[in-house]
Design a protein around this motif. Sequence first.
Motif, PDB file in Angstrom:
ATOM      1  N   ASP A 191     -60.402  -3.875 -20.517  1.00  0.00           N
ATOM      2  CA  ASP A 191     -59.217  -4.121 -21.346  1.00  0.00           C
ATOM      3  C   ASP A 191     -59.484  -5.364 -22.206  1.00  0.00           C
ATOM      4  OD1 ASP A 191     -56.665  -4.683 -22.324  1.00  0.00           O
ATOM      5  OD2 ASP A 191     -56.058  -5.666 -20.444  1.00  0.00           O
ATOM      6  N   ASN A 192     -59.502  -5.185 -23.516  1.00  0.00           N
ATOM      7  CA  ASN A 192     -59.770  -6.315 -24.425  1.00  0.00           C
ATOM      8  C   ASN A 192     -58.506  -6.737 -25.168  1.00  0.00           C
ATOM      9  OD1 ASN A 192     -61.128  -8.318 -25.862  1.00  0.00           O
ATOM     10  ND2 ASN A 192     -61.922  -6.894 -27.408  1.00  0.00           N
ATOM     11  N   SER A 193     -57.387  -6.816 -24.436  1.00  0.00           N
ATOM     12  CA  SER A 193     -56.151  -7.254 -25.090  1.00  0.00           C
ATOM     13  C   SER A 193     -55.993  -8.770 -25.014  1.00  0.00           C
ATOM     14  CB  SER A 193     -54.935  -6.571 -24.453  1.00  0.00           C
ATOM     15  OG  SER A 193     -54.896  -6.870 -23.077  1.00  0.00           O
ATOM     16  N   GLY A 194     -56.823  -9.413 -24.189  1.00  0.00           N
ATOM     17  CA  GLY A 194     -56.723 -10.880 -24.072  1.00  0.00           C
ATOM     18  C   GLY A 194     -57.646 -11.577 -25.055  1.00  0.00           C
ATOM     19  N   ASN A 195     -58.028 -12.813 -24.722  1.00  0.00           N
ATOM     20  CA  ASN A 195     -58.924 -13.539 -25.635  1.00  0.00           C
ATOM     21  C   ASN A 195     -60.399 -13.258 -25.288  1.00  0.00           C
ATOM     22  OD1 ASN A 195     -59.575 -15.181 -23.459  1.00  0.00           O
ATOM     23  ND2 ASN A 195     -58.042 -16.730 -24.013  1.00  0.00           N
ATOM     24  N   LEU A 196     -61.309 -13.810 -26.081  1.00  0.00           N
ATOM     25  CA  LEU A 196     -62.734 -13.508 -25.887  1.00  0.00           C
ATOM     26  C   LEU A 196     -63.244 -14.036 -24.544  1.00  0.00           C
ATOM     27  CD1 LEU A 196     -64.131 -14.102 -29.495  1.00  0.00           C
ATOM     28  CD2 LEU A 196     -64.081 -11.938 -28.242  1.00  0.00           C
ATOM     29  N   GLU A 197     -62.698 -15.196 -24.137  1.00  0.00           N
ATOM     30  CA  GLU A 197     -63.089 -15.772 -22.842  1.00  0.00           C
ATOM     31  C   GLU A 197     -62.780 -14.784 -21.713  1.00  0.00           C
ATOM     32  OE1 GLU A 197     -65.269 -18.395 -21.482  1.00  0.00           O
ATOM     33  OE2 GLU A 197     -64.556 -18.716 -23.531  1.00  0.00           O
ATOM     34  N   GLN A 198     -61.605 -14.200 -21.795  1.00  0.00           N
ATOM     35  CA  GLN A 198     -61.192 -13.223 -20.761  1.00  0.00           C
ATOM     36  C   GLN A 198     -62.080 -11.979 -20.804  1.00  0.00           C
ATOM     37  OE1 GLN A 198     -57.133 -13.283 -22.203  1.00  0.00           O
ATOM     38  NE2 GLN A 198     -56.384 -14.154 -20.277  1.00  0.00           N
ATOM     39  N   LEU A 199     -62.456 -11.578 -22.020  1.00  0.00           N
ATOM     40  CA  LEU A 199     -63.363 -10.424 -22.164  1.00  0.00           C
ATOM     41  C   LEU A 199     -64.683 -10.718 -21.461  1.00  0.00           C
ATOM     42  CD1 LEU A 199     -64.155  -7.664 -23.517  1.00  0.00           C
ATOM     43  CD2 LEU A 199     -64.958  -9.004 -25.469  1.00  0.00           C
ATOM     44  N   TYR A 200     -65.249 -11.890 -21.726  1.00  0.00           N
ATOM     45  CA  TYR A 200     -66.564 -12.214 -21.160  1.00  0.00           C
ATOM     46  C   TYR A 200     -66.500 -12.304 -19.628  1.00  0.00           C
ATOM     47  CZ  TYR A 200     -67.705 -13.432 -26.019  1.00  0.00           C
ATOM     48  OH  TYR A 200     -67.896 -13.394 -27.372  1.00  0.00           O
ATOM     49  N   THR A 201     -65.384 -12.816 -19.084  1.00  0.00           N
ATOM     50  CA  THR A 201     -65.252 -12.907 -17.624  1.00  0.00           C
ATOM     51  C   THR A 201     -65.290 -11.511 -17.006  1.00  0.00           C
ATOM     52  OG1 THR A 201     -63.920 -14.879 -17.882  1.00  0.00           O
ATOM     53  CG2 THR A 201     -63.749 -13.766 -15.770  1.00  0.00           C
TER      54      THR A 201
END
Length: 198
Positions: free
Chosen positions: A173-183
């Motif tokens: 799910d890529n609805s958050g920020n890029l940091e959250q995506l990478y985690t």
Amino acid sequence: MFIVGLTGGIGSGKSAATDFFKRQGIHIEDADQVSRALVEKDSPVLSQIVEHFGSAILNIDSSLNRRKLREIIFQDKQERQWLEQLLHPLINQKMLDNLHSASSPYAIMVSPLLLETGQQKLVDRVLVIDADESAQIERVCERDHHAPNQVKAIIATQLPRNKRLAMADDIIDNSGNLEQLYTKLASLHQTYLSKVKP
Ligand SMILES: CC(C)(COP(=O)(O)OP(=O)(O)OC[C@H]1O[C@@H](n2cnc3c(N)ncnc32)[C@H](O)[C@@H]1O)[C@@H](O)C(=O)NCCC(=O)NCCS
Ligand SMILES: Nc1ncnc2c1ncn2[C@@H]1O[C@H](COP(=O)(O)OP(=O)(O)OP(=O)(O)O)[C@@H](O)[C@H]1O
């Protein structure tokens, strides 16, 4: 070679996700990049495109006018199909050839049309990067300065979100920020590594 097919609608975050895997040393084959290389200036494939669409499809320096071609194919299904039947077999062949030289623990094949064109047959696992339509439109308009209607027209030619998600083995799910995506991707990368360990 264990191959993960990475897909998602326009502007879902495929390139952002790909950048993460690249930083982990994973071999990437990107259909959009292979497609661009095939139609570079003075290439035989570009000649076929000019034969079909006329020389008005070229920029003044004889390179492909991508904006013009985009405007044509996303408002004329027949023209889109003509272009796809020319490019898709060549894209697949080139990506498979390149994958032979891959030496990372696993490899990723990135394609916006992985599920639309049967490319999932070429991969072991399907990873979908997911964002809702409003995020897709907002991010692409900001990145490329397209009109929202142009992005909507492209989304309309792609698989509906629910069908794409139904075909996924893994969903990010890529609805958050890029940091959250990478985690999220870091944990998925560990899962993939554990699958390929002897
Ligand atoms: C029409 C073209 C010239 C527009 O170029 P442009 O630089 O504006 O966009 P780019 O190539 O970076 O593609 C951006 C996104 O558009 C979407 N898209 C591109 N082609 C298609 C298509 N045939 N059907 C649906 N969506 C598409 C994808 O989400 C892609 O990630 C180009 O996309 C193209 O040649 N498309 C046909 C080849 C193709 O099907 N490519 C998709 C990868 S296999
Ligand atoms: N989580 C996020 N938060 C903020 N911006 C993001 C996020 N994910 C991606 N972006 C930005 O949104 C834009 C679209 O993302 P990206 O280019 O990765 O999508 P894509 O799926 O590769 O698009 P395309 O199908 O057009 O090739 C980019 O400018 C990217 O930097």
